[in-house]
Design a protein around this motif. Structure first.
Motif, short mmCIF file in Angstrom:
data_model
loop_
_atom_site.label_atom_id
_atom_site.label_comp_id
_atom_site.label_asym_id
_atom_site.label_seq_id
_atom_site.Cartn_x
_atom_site.Cartn_y
_atom_site.Cartn_z
N ALA A 2 0.84 -1.20 0.00
CA ALA A 2 0.00 0.00 0.00
C ALA A 2 0.87 1.24 0.00
O ALA A 2 1.88 1.31 0.70
N THR A 4 0.08 5.39 0.31
CA THR A 4 -0.92 6.44 0.51
C THR A 4 -0.20 7.75 0.78
O THR A 4 0.52 7.89 1.77
N THR A 26 -2.79 -1.21 -3.07
CA THR A 26 -3.51 0.04 -2.82
C THR A 26 -2.62 1.22 -3.21
O THR A 26 -1.47 1.30 -2.77
N LYS A 532 -8.08 -10.13 5.26
CA LYS A 532 -7.74 -9.05 4.34
C LYS A 532 -8.96 -8.56 3.57
O LYS A 532 -8.99 -7.42 3.11
N ALA A 535 -10.58 -5.10 4.20
CA ALA A 535 -9.99 -3.87 3.67
C ALA A 535 -10.60 -3.48 2.33
O ALA A 535 -10.47 -2.34 1.88
N GLN A 555 -4.18 -2.70 6.06
CA GLN A 555 -4.18 -1.34 5.52
C GLN A 555 -4.83 -1.33 4.15
O GLN A 555 -4.92 -2.33 3.46
N GLY A 556 -5.27 -0.13 3.77
CA GLY A 556 -5.99 0.02 2.52
C GLY A 556 -7.47 0.10 2.79
O GLY A 556 -7.96 -0.29 3.85
N GLN A 560 -8.68 2.40 8.20
CA GLN A 560 -7.90 3.38 8.96
C GLN A 560 -8.66 4.68 9.19
O GLN A 560 -8.20 5.54 9.94
N THR A 561 -9.81 4.85 8.56
CA THR A 561 -10.56 6.10 8.72
C THR A 561 -11.46 6.09 9.94
O THR A 561 -11.98 7.13 10.33
N GLY A 575 -1.62 -1.62 14.69
CA GLY A 575 -1.57 -0.97 13.39
C GLY A 575 -2.59 0.14 13.30
O GLY A 575 -3.56 0.17 14.07
N PRO A 576 -2.36 1.10 12.39
CA PRO A 576 -3.23 2.27 12.28
C PRO A 576 -4.70 1.87 12.17
O PRO A 576 -5.02 0.90 11.48
#
Length: 581
Positions: A2, A4, A26, A532, A535, A555-556, A560-561, A575-576
């Motif tokens: 990923a 970003t 991503t 996965k 995501a 991630q992706g 994460q939002t 992780g985020p």
């Protein structure tokens, strides 16, 4: 895997070297107002790329045809740019594309004819706020879009092909165009929750089936609609502005300002009366007057005057050819029980008693005389006792809502024998016991299933795994065992809420439908790692807090939002947006 790059002081073009990261899944460049130029050809080297988001930059020029070489792409977002020219028809060749977002650009031309031959999936389609024009290809009618937004363009012709009773569409926005079609002939998917048809040339009267939709957003202003807005459902809960600037609509909700001047309102009533020479039958009028008397002649029903026609001026009453087809009594000071005389209205299609906190007792046996009833809503009252098994004798009912009452005892298994049932809403009662085994063999096509906030317990029947529910909410009960049967890669589920139970299953083994938008698994005993596949979902609401989950958050996508709180109180998630692993 990923990359970003977002929300920074970055200028220049997207580097050609971006193609030298062959394992990217991503790629995101977003909120970079000084990023200019076009999409480089080297992007086609990403043979594994699944998620491409180039949003809110200053990229310009045409959208390149070679974007279609990204054969693993499932999510494409090129919105809020300066892209010009036509939409590349080659986008239809992307075999697993789930979402096309190319809104808020300067695109011109018509909707590509090639979009009538998507290779596999039918993606969510967001083309709003461009300069697109012309008619929509008729061949698009065969597609079952989950969401489509064409607003703010110059499209013409018939836009009704996006609708269909057997579709599973959730959101449609055709506003601010020049579409022309007759609304009364449209058959709406029961799944629609957001509908905006404003600022077009749509004409005709309201179809009654709009009252059956559980709309959260609705607008038909600035069209050429006429006639009476049907009572029942949620249509009366919207502001008058959503109906304004039509030819001759009446019966809309009132607020501080009137939807129509009194002169126009009188004209509407006159025109409606001309369209039908039928008056209320004597039998129906007498039944309604007996119902009023049984409810102690409440002020809410003061318009039920025996000297007037019950089909034209009685609150909550709507007729078809002189027979009472709809009865809606809602939000008033009414005490007593549901009158037995309700069964003396044999042509009822819709029956609603709702938001009547002093309406007590149970459901009378005489309700089974309503052989044509399709919509039954007895919600937000103080009804009590067991849900009677004879409710299953209502063979035509499609929508059953007995929520927010004081019903006790088990769920009657006989409900599974209702052949036309599509939605079951039994939430917020005091029901006990387990989900009936008979629910594993519904005779009807039940797509929405709401049992939240009861005292239900036990394991879920494994036979329920074969059903493709659009929405299911079992939250706030005491269910145990495996709840993963509600998921499946090939299903079309939109919302799942299993929170506040005692479910136990391995999350890493779950295969999620790509259509899911809301997912709440919080406060259970769910364990394992994140798959996965999560995501890849375009989740709008998400919560897995207070479980036994572990490992990195993939991630992706949008995971994460969400706020850290939706991941809190697990064993070892990292992780985020949480701490690094």
């Amino acid at each position: 895997m990923a990359l970003t790059i977002s929300s920074g002081e970055i200028s220049g073009h997207i580097p050609d070297q971006i193609g030298d990261l062959p394992d990217l899944l991503t790629l995101e460049f977003s909120d970079l107002t000084h990023l200019t130029g076009n999409i480089p050809r080297t992007i086609t080297k990403f043979k594994n790329l699944e998620y491409l988001r180039l949003k809110k930059t200053s990229l310009s020029g045409p959208i390149p045809d070679y974007i279609s070489e990204l054969q693993n792409l499932s999510f494409l977002d090129l919105s809020f740019y300066q892209f010009t020219g036509p939409i590349p028809g080659s986008l239809s060749l992307l075999p697993i594309l789930q979402s096309i977002q190319i809104n808020d650009n300067k695109l011109t031309g018509s909707a590509p004819n090639s979009f009538s031959s998507f290779v596999d999936n039918v993606p969510n389609l967001y083309l709003f706020n461009n300069k697109l024009s012309g008619k929509i290809p008729e061949s698009w009618a065969k597609y079952n879009f989950n969401a489509v937004d064409l607003s703010g363009n110059e499209f013409t012709g018939d836009g009704s092909m996006f609708f269909g009773r057997n579709k599973t569409t959730i959101r449609v926005n055709l506003s601010r165009n020049m579409f022309q079609f007759e609304l009364s002939k449209v058959k709406f998917a029961k799944t629609i929750v957001s509908l905006d048809l404003s600022h077009n040339g749509i004409f005709g009267e309201f179809p009654r089936e709009l009252t059956k939709l559980r709309l959260e957003h609705f607008n038909v202003s600035y069209n050429h609609l006429s006639g009476k807005i049907p009572s029942g459902g949620v249509l009366q809960t919207f502001e008058p502005s959503v109906y304004s600037h039509n030819i001759c609509l009446c019966g809309a909700p009132q607020s501080h300002t009137h939807l129509l001047t009194m002169k126009l309102l009188h004209l509407c009533i006159f025109l409606i009366s001309l369209s039908s020479s039928y008056s209320c039958t004597l039998n129906d009028k007498n039944a309604l007057l007996q119902i009023k008397n049984s409810l102690n002649n409440p002020p809410l029903l003061s318009s039920w005057n025996p000297q007037t026609d019950c089909c034209t001026s009685w609150t909550g009453v709507a007729c078809t050819k002189g027979r009472v087809a709809e009865l809606t009594i809602s939000s008033g000071k009414i005490s007593g029980q549901i009158p037995a005389q309700i069964g003396d209205l044999p042509d009822l299609l819709t029956l609603e008693f709702s938001e009547l906190t002093h309406l007590t007792g149970n459901i009378p046996r005489t309700i089974t005389k309503l052989k044509n009833l399709e919509y039954l809503r007895l919600s937000e009252n103080s009804l009590s006792g067991p849900i009677p098994s004879y409710i299953s004798e209502l063979k035509s009912v499609r929508f059953l809502d007995l929520s927010f009452n004081q019903f006790t005892g088990p769920i009657p298994g006989s409900i599974s024998q209702m052949p036309n049932l599509e939605m079951i809403q039994l939430s917020d009662n005091k029901l006990t016991g387990s989900i009936p085994n008979s629910f594993g063999s519904f005779v009807g096509n039940v797509r929405s299933f709401y049992l939240f906030n009861n005292k239900l317990s036990g394991n879920i029947p494994e036979s329920l795994s074969k059903y493709d529910f659009i929405a299911i909410d079992l939250s706030g009960n005491e269910f145990t065992g495996d709840g993963s049967m509600f998921f499946g890669r090939n299903k079309t589920t939109l919302g799942v809420n299993l929170s506040r139970n005692m479910f136990q299953f391995d999350l890493s083994k779950v295969k999620f439908a790509r259509t899911i938008r809301t997912l709440d698994l919080s406060q259970n005993h769910i364990y394992g790692n994140f798959p996965k596949g999560l995501a890849k979902l375009r989740l709008e609401r998400f919560n897995v807090s207070s479980n036994h989950l572990c490992g990195p958050i993939p991630q992706g996508g949008v995971l994460q939002t969400f706020k850290p709180s939706v991941y809190s109180h697990n064993i070892c998630l990292c992780g985020p947006p949480l701490k690094p692993c």
